[in-house]
Design a protein around this motif. Structure first.
Motif, mmCIF file in Angstrom:
data_model
loop_
_atom_site.group_PDB
_atom_site.id
_atom_site.type_symbol
_atom_site.label_atom_id
_atom_site.label_comp_id
_atom_site.label_asym_id
_atom_site.label_seq_id
_atom_site.Cartn_x
_atom_site.Cartn_y
_atom_site.Cartn_z
ATOM 1 N N GLU A 34 0.836 -1.205 0.000
ATOM 2 C CA GLU A 34 0.000 0.000 0.000
ATOM 3 C C GLU A 34 0.871 1.257 0.000
ATOM 4 N N LYS A 76 -7.112 -7.487 -4.633
ATOM 5 C CA LYS A 76 -7.945 -6.936 -3.552
ATOM 6 C C LYS A 76 -7.358 -5.622 -3.052
ATOM 7 N N LEU A 77 -6.039 -5.559 -2.947
ATOM 8 C CA LEU A 77 -5.369 -4.332 -2.527
ATOM 9 C C LEU A 77 -5.598 -3.228 -3.555
ATOM 10 N N GLU A 136 -7.981 -2.822 -5.749
ATOM 11 C CA GLU A 136 -9.372 -2.366 -5.759
ATOM 12 C C GLU A 136 -9.702 -1.563 -4.500
ATOM 13 N N ARG A 137 -9.164 -1.985 -3.364
ATOM 14 C CA ARG A 137 -9.387 -1.244 -2.110
ATOM 15 C C ARG A 137 -8.780 0.156 -2.190
ATOM 16 N N MET A 138 -7.705 0.292 -2.979
ATOM 17 C CA MET A 138 -7.015 1.580 -3.085
ATOM 18 C C MET A 138 -7.505 2.434 -4.256
#
Length: 149
Positions: free
Chosen positions: A95, A125-126, A128-130
């Motif tokens: 991140e 997943k990271l 898309e979360r960001m």
């Protein structure tokens, strides 16, 4: 953790991470070839690499390559490589590298960052979360030159 803009002087810190990244994608380990590839990118001013350091030890990196959009008439970066050592995954390293790349892109006034990843890569997943958006409108094609390995 420190995220720094890497240079040729950081080559020996980058090579083990870059080689591990290639092995992750089922390539044979080859420190010499990895070193040569990264060194050539630096010599030709073709790369931007951000290096994650924990107590001065390299734990991850991301590599950007500059390209252009003919449609929007703007430059953008391809986030070609992102790798975090297994023992530093799920601790914010990926991140932090992605945030640093996004900030760099904004400071440069570029259109954005593009990336592609394996369909089974859990880092999706990271992304898309960001705030990264999966492209559902375009297909990705690749022509392979069978005259080289």
């Amino acid at each position: 953790m420190e995220i720094k803009n890497a240079s040729l002087s950081d080559l020996e810190l980058i090579v083990p991470l870059f080689d591990a990244y290639r092995v992750f994608y089922e390539q044979s380990s080859d420190f010499d070839a990895s070193r040569s590839f990264i060194k050539e990118r630096f010599f030709n001013n073709e790369t931007v690499i951000f290096l994650a350091l924990e107590n001065d030890d390299p734990v991850g990196f991301t590599q950007l390559f500059k390209t252009f959009s003919s449609v929007s008439l703007q430059p953008f970066y391809i986030l070609n490589d992102l790798f975090v050592s297994p023992e530093f995954r799920k601790k914010g390293t990926g991140e932090a590298l992605l945030d640093h790349a996004k900030s760099f892109c904004q400071k440069q006034g570029f259109k954005g960052l593009a990336l592609e990843t394996a369909t089974n890569n859990p880092a999706q997943k990271l992304y898309e979360r960001m705030g990264w958006e999966k492209d559902e409108d375009y297909f990705h094609y690749f022509w392979k030159n069978t005259n080289i390995n």
